[in-house]
Design an enzyme around this catalytic site. Structure first.
Site, PDB file in Angstrom:
ATOM      1  N   CYS A 164       7.821   3.545   2.276  1.00 45.84           N
ATOM      2  CA  CYS A 164       8.513   2.402   1.682  1.00 45.84           C
ATOM      3  C   CYS A 164      10.006   2.364   1.985  1.00 45.84           C
ATOM      4  CB  CYS A 164       8.282   2.390   0.178  1.00 45.84           C
ATOM      5  SG  CYS A 164       6.541   2.566  -0.251  1.00 45.84           S
ATOM      6  N   HIS A 304      14.966  -0.005  -6.049  1.00 43.70           N
ATOM      7  CA  HIS A 304      13.637   0.160  -5.457  1.00 43.70           C
ATOM      8  C   HIS A 304      12.603  -0.342  -6.460  1.00 43.70           C
ATOM      9  CE1 HIS A 304      10.610   1.691  -2.800  1.00 43.70           C
ATOM     10  NE2 HIS A 304      10.126   2.517  -3.707  1.00 43.70           N
ATOM     11  N   GLU A 315      14.594   6.575 -10.826  1.00 41.04           N
ATOM     12  CA  GLU A 315      15.674   5.797 -10.216  1.00 41.04           C
ATOM     13  C   GLU A 315      16.769   5.496 -11.226  1.00 41.04           C
ATOM     14  OE1 GLU A 315      16.425   1.937  -7.327  1.00 41.04           O
ATOM     15  OE2 GLU A 315      14.486   2.138  -8.335  1.00 41.04           O
ATOM     16  N   LYS A 336      11.043  -6.711  -6.695  1.00 39.94           N
ATOM     17  CA  LYS A 336       9.605  -6.422  -6.622  1.00 39.94           C
ATOM     18  C   LYS A 336       8.876  -6.970  -7.847  1.00 39.94           C
ATOM     19  CE  LYS A 336       9.814  -2.247  -3.730  1.00 39.94           C
ATOM     20  NZ  LYS A 336      11.275  -2.048  -3.626  1.00 39.94           N
ATOM     21  N   HIS A 341       5.259  -5.159  -4.039  1.00 39.90           N
ATOM     22  CA  HIS A 341       5.800  -4.106  -3.175  1.00 39.90           C
ATOM     23  C   HIS A 341       5.316  -4.293  -1.742  1.00 39.90           C
ATOM     24  CE1 HIS A 341       7.461  -0.521  -1.759  1.00 39.90           C
ATOM     25  NE2 HIS A 341       6.927   0.367  -2.571  1.00 39.90           N
ATOM     26  N   PHE A 400       7.040   7.207  -0.255  1.00 37.74           N
ATOM     27  CA  PHE A 400       6.140   8.348  -0.336  1.00 37.74           C
ATOM     28  C   PHE A 400       6.560   9.388   0.701  1.00 37.74           C
ATOM     29  CE2 PHE A 400       2.067   6.070  -2.062  1.00 37.74           C
ATOM     30  CZ  PHE A 400       2.666   5.972  -3.297  1.00 37.74           C
TER      31      PHE A 400
END
Length: 412
Positions: A164, A304, A315, A336, A341, A400
């Site tokens: 991502c 994010h 985050e 998002k 996403h 990831f």
């Protein structure tokens, strides 16, 4: 002294629009692009919704021969790049030295549509029926390669696959290429088309996706107490980066300046973030140091913010670590919540959002934020867009594998 890098073109292909003006209007009005899937029957799946693009028509962009040679993720990338190039006004065929122009476009997964289609052909019809175009269609570098070929670009060309964080790494790497005088112009961004039976079932089986089947448009709810996973989406975000003096010399309209780029790795787990957000904090701090800015000079952070229980908290912790007392006044939001996403494309689209925020002075909302998680203690601009002058913003992307990439964008 490092050369300055500016944005002269940008475009998106998303579930909230494939036209930049339409996309921005929808973002600012707090619309959701999440709905029940239509490209295949999702009735047997644990999750039946996503950020599917329903108004993208490849025949409007490619002839039938080209369409056969391009996976959906590559089609998204090329369509977005075409609009970004047109906005920039650059003419690769007659104006620019092709050895000073390059491409870096990322993808987390690549041609998953092609993999599934050819796998079915192999087992249903035999190996002789597998397409000779399979390999060049499914490669993660297919977008960069096809763009280089189509526009005749002979400068630095590569592809990034850091889950991502792919698009943000691609833009950051292109920024470095221009800074270091290896090119004057770079196409950069990310593209993804993983809403397929295999993609949907894979993410669902690992427990990453929201299962809010009764109200898909409310499923992506970053920083909300009741969040239960992210929403799988598709699309592309592509920008045209250019060396500042080069852009000025040809009379280009300069949209924004790329000021800084930071990276790090969590070194913690393949899918779970560092609980305290230590890796994310380091990437943010690195990007600010690269930009020669203090945290107090950032007015907006495009988070994010995937709507996962662990990720949003980590985050938020990272932002508080880096911004300290300033975390009480900086605006943070996650688009998002509206788009879902886009995996490896998310950073490209969110970079475009950041540029638009600087240009328009409007901070997009985090929709579906009805009951803020008490462990997430920042101002997430809940549900309604907010007017605020934004001179500098920070865009976060965490993937990831623990990949962290952050970009700082400024008004010029």
């Amino acid at each position: 002294m490092a050369r300055r890098v500016v944005v002269t073109g940008m475009s998106v292909v998303t579930a909230l629009g494939c036209d930049l003006s339409e996309f921005w209007d929808n973002i600012c009005s707090g619309k959701s692009g999440v709905s029940r899937l239509e490209r295949f029957d999702p009735s047997e799946f644990k999750v039946n919704f996503g950020g599917e693009i329903k108004d993208f028509h490849p025949e409007e962009h490619f002839d039938p021969k080209e369409m056969k040679r391009l996976d959906r993720f590559c089609q998204f990338a090329m369509a977005a790049a075409d609009k970004a190039i047109k906005q920039s006004g650059i003419d690769f065929k007659s104006y620019t030295d092709p050895y000073r122009c390059g491409v870096i476009v990322g993808s987390g997964i690549g041609g998953l549509n092609e993999i599934e289609e050819q796998h079915a052909r192999l087992f249903d019809r035999g190996p002789s029926r597998v397409s000779p175009f399979m390999i060049p269609k499914l490669m993660v570098n297919a977008a960069s390669g096809n763009l280089s070929v189509y526009y005749g670009l002979k400068g630095p060309s590569s592809a990034v696959s850091t889950a991502c964080a792919s698009a943000s790494n691609a833009i950051g790497d292109a920024f470095r290429v221009i800074q270091s005088d290896m090119a004057d112009v770079m196409i950069a961004g990310g593209s993804e088309a993983a809403i397929t039976p295999m993609g949907l079932s894979g993410f669902a089986r690992m427990g990453a996706l929201s299962t809010r089947l009764d109200s898909p448009e409310c499923a992506s709810r970053p920083f909300d107490r009741d969040r239960d996973g992210f929403v799988l989406s598709e699309g592309a975000g592509v920008v045209l980066l250019e060396e500042y003096e080069h852009a000025k010399a040809r009379g280009a309209e300069i949209l924004a300046e790329v000021l800084g780029y930071g990276m790090s790795s969590d070194g913690n787990h393949m899918t779970a973030p560092d609980p305290e957000g230590a890796g994310a904090a380091r990437a943010m701090a690195n990007s600010l140091r690269d930009a020669k800015l203090n945290p107090s000079q950032i007015q907006y952070i495009n988070a994010h913010g995937t709507s996962t229980p662990l990720g949003d908290k980590a985050e938020s912790n990272a932002i508080m670590t880096v911004f300290g007392e300033g975390s009480k006044t900086v605006c943070v939001s996650s688009t998002k919540s509206q788009l879902g996403h886009l995996l490896g494309a998310s950073g490209g689209v969110e970079f475009v959002v950041g540029v638009m925020t600087c240009l328009q002075g409007i901070i997009p909302p985090t929709i579906n934020l009805d009951n803020q998680d008490p462990d997430c203690k920042l101002d997430y601009v809940p549900n309604v867009a907010r007017e605020r002058e934004v001179k500098c913003m920070l865009s976060n992307s965490f993937g990831f594998g623990g990949h962290n990439a952050c970009l700082v964008v400024g008004r010029i």
